[in-house]
Design a protein around this motif. Structure first.
Motif, PDB file in Angstrom:
ATOM      1  N   UNK A  35       0.904  -1.266  -0.048  1.00 45.85           N
ATOM      2  CA  UNK A  35       0.029   0.141   0.024  1.00 45.85           C
ATOM      3  C   UNK A  35       0.905   1.318   0.089  1.00 45.85           C
ATOM      4  N   UNK A  36       2.003   1.133   0.792  1.00 43.13           N
ATOM      5  CA  UNK A  36       2.953   2.220   0.711  1.00 43.13           C
ATOM      6  C   UNK A  36       4.280   2.160   0.055  1.00 43.13           C
ATOM      7  N   UNK A  37       3.856   1.386  -1.026  1.00 47.73           N
ATOM      8  CA  UNK A  37       5.126   1.420  -2.009  1.00 47.73           C
ATOM      9  C   UNK A  37       5.588   2.648  -2.479  1.00 47.73           C
ATOM     10  N   UNK A  38       6.812   2.959  -2.291  1.00 46.97           N
ATOM     11  CA  UNK A  38       7.674   4.120  -2.706  1.00 46.97           C
ATOM     12  C   UNK A  38       7.264   4.873  -4.239  1.00 46.97           C
ATOM     13  N   UNK A  39       7.416   3.703  -4.770  1.00 38.12           N
ATOM     14  CA  UNK A  39       6.927   4.335  -6.514  1.00 38.12           C
ATOM     15  C   UNK A  39       5.296   5.141  -6.526  1.00 38.12           C
ATOM     16  N   UNK A  77      -7.866   8.073  -3.958  1.00 35.15           N
ATOM     17  CA  UNK A  77      -7.814   9.154  -2.933  1.00 35.15           C
ATOM     18  C   UNK A  77      -7.210   8.521  -1.634  1.00 35.15           C
ATOM     19  N   UNK A  78      -7.491   7.362  -1.398  1.00 38.25           N
ATOM     20  CA  UNK A  78      -7.266   6.815  -0.075  1.00 38.25           C
ATOM     21  C   UNK A  78      -5.517   6.410  -0.070  1.00 38.25           C
ATOM     22  N   UNK A  79      -5.192   6.559  -1.176  1.00 39.36           N
ATOM     23  CA  UNK A  79      -3.655   6.376  -1.202  1.00 39.36           C
ATOM     24  C   UNK A  79      -2.996   7.491  -0.975  1.00 39.36           C
ATOM     25  N   UNK A  80      -3.496   8.749  -1.220  1.00 38.18           N
ATOM     26  CA  UNK A  80      -2.914   9.851  -0.920  1.00 38.18           C
ATOM     27  C   UNK A  80      -3.337  10.370   0.611  1.00 38.18           C
TER      28      UNK A  80
END
Length: 204
Positions: free
Chosen positions: A19-23, A57-60
């Protein structure tokens, strides 16, 4: 024995390394720069950023709680906070070293895409003004205070010398040339500017 293997993956998946991948994080940061350049800070939205980045949006929101925090994170990527105070042994050398660092900082694409718009918003919004001051100015002021303090100790400047004035004399011309006018820094310019800053400080 069959229950334990089933439970183990269930624990690992929510931990969310994917979920929190750097790319994904970098894609969102790049989208912020593009969105700011296109619509400005006031009209920028999390929805627009997510759309540009190709994420939900949840990723942000998992990474930043607001668009202000997102932009300040970008600003922090090239802030000078944490850099050591130049220690060349002379006022001219220290000022020249500061100018070299700041010239490099102002060449960062975020400087031209984000800072001018953010400063306009800061003039209207005290929360943004405080945040910008902390992210941008505090580190620069610390370097200027260190340079002036060392110069005073060596007898190169009077004790009444203002670090804020030193910062204005040094960074103002660079900001104007590289961010406002967007002209390249010619060979020898930083040396000439360092001499002008030193002369201005000594003149009081």
């Amino acid at each position: 024995m069959t229950s334990e293997p089933a439970a183990s993956p269930a624990r690992r998946t929510p931990a969310g390394a994917a979920v929190l991948r750097e790319d994904v994080t970098e894609a969102i940061r790049a989208a912020v720069v593009d969105e700011l350049a296109a619509v400005g800070f006031a009209r920028m939205s999390i929805e627009g950023i997510a759309r540009r980045a190709g994420v939900g949006k949840t990723a942000v929101y998992r990474r930043w709680k607001s668009k202000l925090h997102l932009v300040l994170d970008l600003v922090g990527a090239f802030a000078v906070d944490g850099l050591p105070v130049p220690a060349t042994g002379s006022l001219h050398g220290d000022v020249r070293a500061l100018l070299e660092v700041m010239s490099h900082v102002l060449r960062h694409p975020v400087a031209s895409a984000v800072i001018p718009d953010l400063l306009v918003e800061a003039a209207r919004n005290p929360e943004i003004a405080d945040a910008v001051r902390g992210a941008i100015l505090d580190g620069q002021r610390r370097l200027a205070e260190g340079i002036v303090s060392e110069a005073v100790a060596r007898g190169e400047l009077p004790e009444s010398t203002s670090p804020d004035r030193a910062l204005d004399l040094a960074i103002g011309p660079l900001y104007w040339r590289q961010v406002v006018v967007r002209e390249p820094v010619p060979a020898g310019y930083l040396d000439e500017l360092a001499r002008s800053v030193v002369a201005g400080l000594r003149a009081g």
